[in-house]
Scaffold this motif. Structure first.
Motif, PDB file in Angstrom:
ATOM      1  N   LYS A  30       0.823  -1.208   0.000  1.00 54.58           N
ATOM      2  CA  LYS A  30       0.000   0.000   0.000  1.00 54.58           C
ATOM      3  C   LYS A  30       0.861   1.264   0.000  1.00 54.58           C
ATOM      4  N   LYS A  31       2.052   1.189   0.566  1.00 51.65           N
ATOM      5  CA  LYS A  31       2.938   2.354   0.648  1.00 51.65           C
ATOM      6  C   LYS A  31       3.731   2.584  -0.635  1.00 51.65           C
ATOM      7  N   GLN A  32       3.689   1.643  -1.565  1.00 47.39           N
ATOM      8  CA  GLN A  32       4.465   1.788  -2.796  1.00 47.39           C
ATOM      9  C   GLN A  32       3.722   2.654  -3.810  1.00 47.39           C
ATOM     10  N   PRO A  33       4.485   3.388  -4.633  1.00 47.81           N
ATOM     11  CA  PRO A  33       3.841   4.194  -5.679  1.00 47.81           C
ATOM     12  C   PRO A  33       3.258   3.297  -6.776  1.00 47.81           C
ATOM     13  N   CYS A  34       2.357   3.851  -7.538  1.00 47.89           N
ATOM     14  CA  CYS A  34       1.646   3.093  -8.573  1.00 47.89           C
ATOM     15  C   CYS A  34       2.595   2.469  -9.598  1.00 47.89           C
ATOM     16  N   GLY A  35       3.644   3.177  -9.984  1.00 52.41           N
ATOM     17  CA  GLY A  35       4.595   2.645 -10.955  1.00 52.41           C
ATOM     18  C   GLY A  35       5.288   1.386 -10.452  1.00 52.41           C
ATOM     19  N   GLU A  36       5.679   1.386  -9.183  1.00 51.71           N
ATOM     20  CA  GLU A  36       6.335   0.210  -8.594  1.00 51.71           C
ATOM     21  C   GLU A  36       5.354  -0.959  -8.498  1.00 51.71           C
ATOM     22  N   LEU A  37       4.122  -0.663  -8.126  1.00 56.45           N
ATOM     23  CA  LEU A  37       3.115  -1.715  -8.040  1.00 56.45           C
ATOM     24  C   LEU A  37       2.901  -2.367  -9.401  1.00 56.45           C
ATOM     25  N   ALA A  38       2.861  -1.565 -10.446  1.00 60.95           N
ATOM     26  CA  ALA A  38       2.664  -2.094 -11.805  1.00 60.95           C
ATOM     27  C   ALA A  38       3.840  -2.986 -12.209  1.00 60.95           C
ATOM     28  N   LYS A  39       5.070  -2.547 -11.886  1.00 55.78           N
ATOM     29  CA  LYS A  39       6.251  -3.348 -12.215  1.00 55.78           C
ATOM     30  C   LYS A  39       6.245  -4.673 -11.464  1.00 55.78           C
ATOM     31  N   GLU A  40       5.915  -4.621 -10.171  1.00 58.17           N
ATOM     32  CA  GLU A  40       5.888  -5.845  -9.376  1.00 58.17           C
ATOM     33  C   GLU A  40       4.793  -6.797  -9.842  1.00 58.17           C
ATOM     34  N   LEU A  41       3.643  -6.239 -10.191  1.00 62.00           N
ATOM     35  CA  LEU A  41       2.544  -7.069 -10.692  1.00 62.00           C
ATOM     36  C   LEU A  41       2.945  -7.773 -11.980  1.00 62.00           C
ATOM     37  N   ASP A  42       3.601  -7.051 -12.878  1.00 65.12           N
ATOM     38  CA  ASP A  42       4.059  -7.634 -14.140  1.00 65.12           C
ATOM     39  C   ASP A  42       5.060  -8.761 -13.890  1.00 65.12           C
TER      40      ASP A  42
END
Length: 110
Positions: A30-42
């Motif tokens: 939840k504390k991560q920015p949207c760009g990092e979340l997208a990279k991790e999800l990928d």
């Protein structure tokens, strides 16, 4: 009666022990920015695909060996492929994917 009490106590202790661990993981995402979340999800989705393909390939190989063995000795010999480690890794990946998608919704990522 004593067994039920002991079993109930163990279940309560385990349930209490796992809830904070899950909350820590979600809070991390939840504390991560949207760009990092997208990279991790990928990355997680790619890892899930690789593990699923590995699991399917192992099953196919085991089934082929079982058919060949049956044809050679005339006795049906079907074995199971152990996917314990792979299943555990897939479960962890899928849990993280759920946390990330939930964090994306909370952070209102597009």
């Amino acid at each position: 009666m004593k067994r039920a009490f002991v079993l109930g106590s163990v279940v309560c202790v385990l349930a209490g022990a796992t809830a904070p661990a899950l909350a820590v993981d979600f809070e991390y995402f939840k504390k991560q920015p949207c760009g990092e979340l997208a990279k991790e999800l990928d990355a997680l989705q790619k890892a899930e695909k690789v593990l699923t393909e590995k699991k399917d390939k192992a099953d196919s190989k085991a089934n082929t060996q079982a058919v060949v063995t049956t044809l050679l000795i005339g006795w049906p010999f079907w074995g199971d492929t152990d996917h314990g480690d792979t299943n555990a890794q897939l479960a962890e990946i899928r849990t993280d994917v759920r946390y990330i998608t939930k964090a994306q919704k909370v952070n209102k990522c597009s």
